[in-house]
Design a protein around this motif. Sequence first.
Motif, mmCIF file in Angstrom:
data_model
loop_
_atom_site.group_PDB
_atom_site.id
_atom_site.type_symbol
_atom_site.label_atom_id
_atom_site.label_comp_id
_atom_site.label_asym_id
_atom_site.label_seq_id
_atom_site.Cartn_x
_atom_site.Cartn_y
_atom_site.Cartn_z
ATOM 1 N N ILE A 1 -4.516 6.482 3.867
ATOM 2 C CA ILE A 1 -3.611 5.828 4.965
ATOM 3 C C ILE A 1 -2.726 6.921 5.879
ATOM 4 C CG2 ILE A 1 -1.867 4.259 5.388
ATOM 5 C CD1 ILE A 1 -3.059 2.514 3.020
ATOM 6 N N GLN A 2 -2.127 7.810 5.085
ATOM 7 C CA GLN A 2 -1.512 8.743 5.717
ATOM 8 C C GLN A 2 -2.271 9.487 7.018
ATOM 9 O OE1 GLN A 2 0.097 11.636 2.982
ATOM 10 N NE2 GLN A 2 1.713 12.403 4.461
ATOM 11 N N GLN A 3 -3.408 9.740 6.628
ATOM 12 C CA GLN A 3 -4.294 10.543 7.643
ATOM 13 C C GLN A 3 -4.587 9.588 8.698
ATOM 14 O OE1 GLN A 3 -7.248 11.507 4.477
ATOM 15 N NE2 GLN A 3 -7.055 13.650 5.118
ATOM 16 N N TYR A 4 -4.877 8.471 8.416
ATOM 17 C CA TYR A 4 -5.174 7.409 9.765
ATOM 18 C C TYR A 4 -3.736 7.371 10.678
ATOM 19 C CZ TYR A 4 -9.219 5.880 7.586
ATOM 20 O OH TYR A 4 -10.527 5.536 7.058
ATOM 21 N N ILE A 5 -2.535 7.244 9.935
ATOM 22 C CA ILE A 5 -1.188 7.240 10.727
ATOM 23 C C ILE A 5 -1.150 8.568 11.330
ATOM 24 C CG2 ILE A 5 0.981 6.995 10.364
ATOM 25 C CD1 ILE A 5 0.676 4.944 8.308
ATOM 26 N N ALA A 6 -1.347 9.737 10.812
ATOM 27 C CA ALA A 6 -1.117 11.037 11.420
ATOM 28 C C ALA A 6 -2.232 11.127 12.557
ATOM 29 C CB ALA A 6 -1.154 12.115 10.328
ATOM 30 N N ASP A 7 -3.404 10.934 12.385
ATOM 31 C CA ASP A 7 -4.204 10.952 13.357
ATOM 32 C C ASP A 7 -3.887 10.158 14.656
ATOM 33 O OD1 ASP A 7 -5.907 12.677 12.086
ATOM 34 O OD2 ASP A 7 -7.311 11.153 11.744
ATOM 35 N N ASP A 8 -3.216 9.089 14.407
ATOM 36 C CA ASP A 8 -2.772 7.925 15.490
ATOM 37 C C ASP A 8 -1.521 8.598 16.352
ATOM 38 O OD1 ASP A 8 -2.879 5.392 16.891
ATOM 39 O OD2 ASP A 8 -0.921 5.201 15.937
ATOM 40 N N ALA A 9 -0.588 9.240 15.526
ATOM 41 C CA ALA A 9 0.494 9.730 16.247
ATOM 42 C C ALA A 9 0.056 10.890 17.061
ATOM 43 C CB ALA A 9 1.515 10.268 15.125
ATOM 44 N N TYR A 10 -1.051 11.756 16.683
ATOM 45 C CA TYR A 10 -1.458 12.890 17.518
ATOM 46 C C TYR A 10 -2.180 12.334 18.479
ATOM 47 C CZ TYR A 10 -4.117 16.817 19.065
ATOM 48 O OH TYR A 10 -4.618 17.574 19.720
ATOM 49 N N GLU A 11 -3.253 11.317 18.363
ATOM 50 C CA GLU A 11 -3.773 10.803 19.347
ATOM 51 C C GLU A 11 -2.936 10.159 20.528
ATOM 52 O OE1 GLU A 11 -7.285 11.014 20.190
ATOM 53 O OE2 GLU A 11 -7.539 11.928 18.460
ATOM 54 N N GLY A 12 -1.978 9.509 19.927
ATOM 55 C CA GLY A 12 -0.911 8.671 20.902
ATOM 56 C C GLY A 12 -0.154 9.704 21.958
ATOM 57 N N LYS A 13 0.264 10.910 21.395
ATOM 58 C CA LYS A 13 0.533 11.773 22.363
ATOM 59 C C LYS A 13 -0.098 12.400 23.218
ATOM 60 C CE LYS A 13 4.208 13.259 18.814
ATOM 61 N NZ LYS A 13 4.135 13.961 17.817
ATOM 62 N N ALA A 14 -1.548 12.408 22.930
ATOM 63 C CA ALA A 14 -2.503 12.906 23.723
ATOM 64 C C ALA A 14 -3.065 11.795 24.891
ATOM 65 C CB ALA A 14 -3.736 13.608 22.915
ATOM 66 N N LYS A 15 -3.135 10.627 24.604
ATOM 67 C CA LYS A 15 -3.662 9.685 25.535
ATOM 68 C C LYS A 15 -3.052 8.568 25.290
ATOM 69 C CE LYS A 15 -8.161 11.304 24.680
ATOM 70 N NZ LYS A 15 -9.433 11.058 23.953
ATOM 71 N N ASN A 16 -3.062 7.589 26.239
ATOM 72 C CA ASN A 16 -2.441 6.138 26.228
ATOM 73 C C ASN A 16 -3.589 5.472 25.635
ATOM 74 O OD1 ASN A 16 -1.072 4.129 26.370
ATOM 75 N ND2 ASN A 16 -0.588 3.739 28.537
ATOM 76 N N LEU B 1 0.829 -1.301 -0.238
ATOM 77 C CA LEU B 1 0.040 -0.041 -0.030
ATOM 78 C C LEU B 1 0.820 1.059 0.019
ATOM 79 C CD1 LEU B 1 -2.664 -0.984 2.763
ATOM 80 C CD2 LEU B 1 -3.146 -0.945 0.231
ATOM 81 N N LYS B 2 0.378 2.447 -0.314
ATOM 82 C CA LYS B 2 0.921 3.686 -0.351
ATOM 83 C C LYS B 2 0.376 4.536 0.481
ATOM 84 C CE LYS B 2 2.381 3.531 -5.003
ATOM 85 N NZ LYS B 2 2.023 3.818 -6.534
ATOM 86 N N GLU B 3 0.905 5.438 1.240
ATOM 87 C CA GLU B 3 0.374 6.276 2.281
ATOM 88 C C GLU B 3 -0.470 7.082 1.497
ATOM 89 O OE1 GLU B 3 3.403 8.340 4.355
ATOM 90 O OE2 GLU B 3 3.285 6.835 6.052
ATOM 91 N N SER B 4 -0.521 7.326 0.407
ATOM 92 C CA SER B 4 -1.707 8.067 -0.422
ATOM 93 C C SER B 4 -2.996 7.445 -0.560
ATOM 94 C CB SER B 4 -1.009 8.949 -1.522
ATOM 95 O OG SER B 4 -0.614 7.723 -2.463
ATOM 96 N N ASN B 5 -2.933 6.177 -0.472
ATOM 97 C CA ASN B 5 -3.960 5.243 -0.755
ATOM 98 C C ASN B 5 -5.289 5.328 0.287
ATOM 99 O OD1 ASN B 5 -2.612 4.116 -2.815
ATOM 100 N ND2 ASN B 5 -2.519 2.116 -1.863
ATOM 101 N N LYS B 6 -6.459 5.275 -0.370
ATOM 102 C CA LYS B 6 -7.804 5.164 0.574
ATOM 103 C C LYS B 6 -7.766 3.802 0.833
ATOM 104 C CE LYS B 6 -9.777 9.548 -0.435
ATOM 105 N NZ LYS B 6 -10.825 10.395 -0.816
ATOM 106 N N ILE B 7 -8.050 3.424 2.017
ATOM 107 C CA ILE B 7 -8.515 1.907 2.392
ATOM 108 C C ILE B 7 -9.664 1.433 1.704
ATOM 109 C CG2 ILE B 7 -6.954 1.884 4.333
ATOM 110 C CD1 ILE B 7 -9.099 1.707 5.973
ATOM 111 N N THR B 8 -9.728 0.176 1.469
ATOM 112 C CA THR B 8 -11.147 -0.400 1.283
ATOM 113 C C THR B 8 -11.594 -1.459 2.024
ATOM 114 O OG1 THR B 8 -10.798 0.188 -1.211
ATOM 115 C CG2 THR B 8 -12.553 -1.504 -0.658
ATOM 116 N N VAL B 9 -12.499 -1.147 3.024
ATOM 117 C CA VAL B 9 -12.804 -1.968 3.936
ATOM 118 C C VAL B 9 -13.940 -3.134 3.435
ATOM 119 C CG1 VAL B 9 -12.221 -0.787 6.025
ATOM 120 C CG2 VAL B 9 -14.712 -0.657 5.024
#
Length: 156
Positions: free
Chosen positions: A136-151, A110-118
């Motif tokens: 995918i890049q947006q999901y990963i970036a959101d996770d990195a931000y959330e990870g800093k805010a909460k465990n 996959l590429k970070e620029s891809n949208k996922i298909t569920v």
Amino acid sequence: MADSLRKCKKVKLNFFDKNIVFAENGNLEVHFVNLSVSNIGNRNVVVEGWGIKVSREKVLLFMPDIKNPIYKAIQKPLPYILEPEQSIDLVFDLKMFIRNLRNEVEKGVLKESNKITVYISDSTGKKYYLKSKKTIQQYIADDAYEGKAKNCGSKK
């Protein structure tokens, strides 16, 4: 036979990635992705599994940890018979979801620029698909931000 009388399977899928369940005592919160499946046809649909389509030949099948009491409480075990006008929520741990996306990006599948298909698969082998709104890049970036805010997904 008139179209209105035709027996057909039809599902509606909605995907959400910002879901949180809190334990009543407040000591635990679990972050997860959720695929909501609604039967909008007039025949039963037997949901056998679900996951992400990563290529024509490859899918990631999600198997939630049903021994976890929170997941056990919010997701019914599969296969599940979904009758007309019923819905089911399929859930998967957010951290594992992101980890799987990262692994597929690192492998070059996959590429970070891809949208996922569920997708969901039914008892006949038919798959129903939904393309996500985010990359995918947006999901990963959101996770990195959330990870800093909460465990996420662990005891406070």
